[in-house]
Scaffold this active site. Structure first.
Site, short mmCIF file in Angstrom:
data_model
loop_
_atom_site.label_atom_id
_atom_site.label_comp_id
_atom_site.label_asym_id
_atom_site.label_seq_id
_atom_site.Cartn_x
_atom_site.Cartn_y
_atom_site.Cartn_z
N SER A 206 0.96 -1.33 -0.28
CA SER A 206 -0.49 0.23 0.08
C SER A 206 1.01 1.54 -0.39
O SER A 206 2.16 0.98 0.61
CB SER A 206 -1.07 0.49 1.53
OG SER A 206 -1.82 1.18 1.18
N GLY B 147 -8.64 7.57 8.64
CA GLY B 147 -9.01 7.37 10.12
C GLY B 147 -9.81 9.08 10.66
O GLY B 147 -10.12 9.55 11.47
N ALA B 148 -11.03 9.15 8.87
CA ALA B 148 -11.69 10.71 9.58
C ALA B 148 -12.36 10.70 9.16
O ALA B 148 -13.21 11.26 9.49
CB ALA B 148 -11.40 10.96 8.10
N SER C 3 -12.37 2.47 5.64
CA SER C 3 -11.78 0.44 5.82
C SER C 3 -12.74 -0.37 4.71
O SER C 3 -12.68 -0.95 4.08
CB SER C 3 -11.88 -0.13 6.89
OG SER C 3 -13.86 0.00 7.71
N ASP D 52 -21.41 1.14 6.00
CA ASP D 52 -19.67 1.57 5.59
C ASP D 52 -19.94 0.66 3.90
O ASP D 52 -19.84 1.52 2.44
CB ASP D 52 -19.73 1.23 5.87
CG ASP D 52 -18.84 2.93 6.48
OD1 ASP D 52 -20.18 3.69 7.49
OD2 ASP D 52 -18.19 2.32 7.87
N TYR E 183 -17.08 1.92 20.59
CA TYR E 183 -18.32 1.55 19.56
C TYR E 183 -18.34 0.27 19.78
O TYR E 183 -19.86 0.47 20.32
CB TYR E 183 -17.23 1.33 18.42
CG TYR E 183 -18.04 1.42 16.84
CD1 TYR E 183 -18.63 2.41 16.60
CD2 TYR E 183 -19.09 -0.22 16.97
CE1 TYR E 183 -19.46 1.98 15.25
CE2 TYR E 183 -19.63 0.15 16.19
CZ TYR E 183 -19.60 1.04 14.76
OH TYR E 183 -21.09 0.76 14.18
#
Length: 412
Positions: free
Chosen positions: A79, A134-135, A140, A198, A250
């Site tokens: 990546s 991470g925003a 993901s 998502d 969460y």
């Protein structure tokens, strides 16, 4: 100041980047490049795992996966966003908890497909992405969905279909299955107890539309969402506050909702939300039990948020796009006070945006950091962004990043 929002890559650029990384890493060409979007949830937060309603849009910001099929069961991964170099995993050795870090989201998709009976073998993959990590914008799910459509094509699974001239997926049922398997990868392989909103947004959205997702039965409806026609814009504020779903907070919220549903004798909290009088009785019943005050707040958020999604869609249908602003404000207050998933950075961004003239603003995503969104007049984007940046600087916080969101196409 004059804040310039972070642009999404043109599809050609994203594909070029991923292809170049693949070629330089593996010294051969990939079988193709596939991509999938991040998402912004307009409203309907923490409703997905409660069988409720959500209204996300696919972002123009995408994750690109250059992939080539292998003749063994080895997966090699690299990546551009990770400095660790090439990683290698044998699918025969894969089980929940065995693959750490970002690779779990990639290998998890192959694992979930195999668990579902699909004949998927090894592959080489190179990832590059303009979805902020991470925003709270579902980087993901974008990673999972890009790999899912790649493996679908390379292994001839015939689930993803294509995208027609209107920007809609041609095989929603197949994509719904892929989304479910991506959720399984995230839940079991990556250990993030998220719902399915998502992945549905990334795989099942339609360009120029919001996706009304019924998380009880998986049904979707495409709702026209063209802010430019109303001279409006959706400003995304990445607060840069750390954000992750792989943590206890969460999971605690989800467990509390499941506990409340058990105590009330319903399958999910959606069953409570569908009955206004039942909602009031449920809150009263929960208040008398152990931990009742907390459960009342959690349930009150979920049921009121589901109602706000319906009201939001009704406003869009009536052409009253500006009228959704108060619903966004109410959503943020509920997430802050009843669900307790906001944070200082998010609250400051929302308050500063409103003070600068935003028609409505709220945190978006799971919370505990991440991003906020603000509905603004198109000519006020820079002004509102400057105001949020100035407020963050005055508070001694990390400088936020900004993007303008439009409803983009799904994974392909």
């Amino acid at each position: 100041m004059s804040i310039v929002p972070t642009p999404a890559w043109h599809r050609d650029e994203g594909e070029r980047r991923a292809r170049a990384l693949f070629t330089s890493t593996y010294r051969t060409a990939p079988g193709g490049v596939w991509s999938a979007p991040g998402r912004v949830n307009l409203i309907g937060e923490h409703t997905d795992y409660n069988g409720g309603l959500a209204l996300p849009i696919a972002l123009p910001h995408r994750t690109y996966a250059a992939v080539a099929r292998r003749d063994d069961d080895v997966v090699r991964l690299v990546s551009a966003q990770e400095p660790s170099g090439v990683r290698e995993v044998r699918l025969a050795d894969v089980a929940p908890g065995t693959v750490p870090g970002w690779a779990a989201y990639v290998v998890g998709v192959a694992w979930a497909l195999r668990e579902a009976g699909h004949d998927v073998g090894g592959f080489d993959v190179a990832i590059d992405s303009c979805v902020p990590s991470g925003a709270g914008l579902s980087s993901s799910a974008a990673l999972e969905a890009s790999v899912a459509v790649a493996l679908d094509a390379l292994y001839g699974l015939d689930l993803a279909g294509g995208v027609d001239a209107t920007g809609a997926p041609t095989d929603d049922a197949g994509r719904a299955l892929l989304a479910e398997l991506c959720v399984r990868a995230e839940n079991e392989m990556a250990g993030a107890p998220t719902g399915g909103m998502d992945q549905a947004a990334s795989l099942r959205a339609r360009e120029g539309h919001a996706l009304l997702l019924d998380c009880r039965d998986g049904a979707v409806r495409h709702v026209p969402f063209d802010l430019a026609a109303q001279d409006l814009a959706l400003l995304v504020v990445d607060t840069r506050a750390p954000h992750s779903h792989v943590d206890g907070e969460y999971a605690q919220r989800r467990a509390a909702c499941e506990d409340a549903a058990r105590r009330l004798g319903v399958a999910t909290l959606r069953d409570v939300a569908d009955d206004a009088r039942g909602d009031a009785r449920a809150l009263e019943a929960l208040a008398d039990g152990p931990g009742g005050a907390v459960l009342v707040r959690r349930v009150r958020h979920v049921t009121s948020e589901i109602a706000r999604v319906t009201a939001f869609v009704d406003a869009l249908g009536a052409g009253d796009v500006a009228g959704v602003g108060p619903l966004m404000d109410a959503s943020h207050a509920s997430l802050r006070d009843d669900y307790e998933v906001s944070c200082r950075e998010l609250d400051l961004a929302v308050d500063a945006a409103r003070a600068a003239g935003a028609l409505g603003a709220r945190m978006t995503g799971g919370g505990f950091g991440g991003s906020a969104i603000a509905l603004v007049r198109a000519g006020d984007v820079a002004h509102v962004a400057d105001a949020v940046a100035a407020a963050s600087a005055a508070a001694g916080l990390t400088a936020p990043a900004f993007a303008v969101a439009a409803a983009g196409p799904p994974a392909a």
